[in-house]
Design an enzyme around this catalytic site. Sequence first.
Site, short mmCIF file in Angstrom:
data_model
loop_
_atom_site.label_atom_id
_atom_site.label_comp_id
_atom_site.label_asym_id
_atom_site.label_seq_id
_atom_site.Cartn_x
_atom_site.Cartn_y
_atom_site.Cartn_z
N ASP A 31 -6.95 -0.83 1.04
CA ASP A 31 -6.21 0.45 0.39
C ASP A 31 -6.96 1.51 0.10
OD1 ASP A 31 -3.18 0.29 -1.16
OD2 ASP A 31 -4.41 2.07 -1.40
N ASN A 86 6.28 -3.79 -2.60
CA ASN A 86 7.15 -2.81 -3.35
C ASN A 86 8.18 -2.26 -2.19
OD1 ASN A 86 5.60 -2.65 -5.53
ND2 ASN A 86 4.22 -1.37 -4.48
N GLY A 92 8.92 1.41 -6.08
CA GLY A 92 7.87 2.10 -6.18
C GLY A 92 7.02 2.13 -4.64
N HIS A 99 4.80 -3.32 3.93
CA HIS A 99 3.47 -4.00 3.81
C HIS A 99 3.65 -4.86 2.38
CE1 HIS A 99 4.23 -0.14 1.90
NE2 HIS A 99 3.45 -0.46 0.85
N HIS A 101 0.92 -5.99 -0.63
CA HIS A 101 -0.41 -5.69 -1.11
C HIS A 101 -0.91 -7.17 -1.59
CE1 HIS A 101 0.36 -1.19 -2.32
NE2 HIS A 101 1.69 -1.84 -1.92
P1 AMP Z 1 3.36 1.32 -1.58
O1 AMP Z 1 3.35 2.27 -2.94
O2 AMP Z 1 3.75 -0.03 -1.87
O3 AMP Z 1 4.14 1.95 -0.47
O4 AMP Z 1 2.09 1.25 -1.07
C1 AMP Z 1 1.63 2.27 -0.23
C2 AMP Z 1 -0.09 2.17 -0.30
O5 AMP Z 1 -0.54 2.61 0.69
C3 AMP Z 1 -0.77 2.88 -1.50
O6 AMP Z 1 -1.34 1.86 -2.33
C4 AMP Z 1 -1.65 3.79 -0.90
O7 AMP Z 1 -2.87 3.96 -1.60
C5 AMP Z 1 -1.93 3.24 0.54
N1 AMP Z 1 -2.35 4.16 1.33
C6 AMP Z 1 -1.50 5.13 1.78
N2 AMP Z 1 -2.21 5.86 2.94
C7 AMP Z 1 -3.36 4.77 3.41
C8 AMP Z 1 -4.05 4.91 4.23
N3 AMP Z 1 -4.28 6.02 5.26
N4 AMP Z 1 -5.22 4.14 4.24
C9 AMP Z 1 -5.14 3.04 3.44
N5 AMP Z 1 -4.17 2.81 2.41
C10 AMP Z 1 -3.35 3.94 2.38
#
Ligand code: AMP
Length: 113
Positions: A31, A86, A92, A99, A101
């Site tokens: 992330d 999420n 959130g 995806h 986490h």
């Molecule tokens: P969510 O809030 O569950 O949709 O998580 C999205 C996640 O994607 C967040 O933790 C962001 O920090 C992560 N994120 C967004 N853009 C990127 C990227 N280009 N590379 C890696 N992680 C990312």
Amino acid sequence: MSDPCIFCKIASGVIPADLIYQDEHFVAFHDITPQAPVHVLVIPRQHIASLSEADDASLLAGLLEAVRKISSQLALVPAGWRTVINTGTDGGQTVMHLHAHILAGRFMQWPPF
Ligand code: AMP
Ligand code: ZN
């Protein structure tokens, strides 16, 4: 055709990410804004906007199997880790591509806020 989402671009290699795992169906990468010492995202290569739209049981099983494999690769056992998906606004979710986490490397509080 609409512009692919950011995670589709990572899965296809159009934009770079710190990849740690990939197979035919899934990709995992660190992330960009880690919330724990280990913070990895596992995504299907196929664009599915969220868990609420994921009606392919074998894909969902594969996602969890990829999480399990990555936990082994990162030596997260026996300490453990947290898996989070999420979903939607109240969940959130900020990137509309399904995806999971993987959060690890510190004790995870409960309940989450
Ligand atoms: P969510 O809030 O569950 O949709 O998580 C999205 C996640 O994607 C967040 O933790 C962001 O920090 C992560 N994120 C967004 N853009 C990127 C990227 N280009 N590379 C890696 N992680 C990312
Ligand atoms: Zn996508």
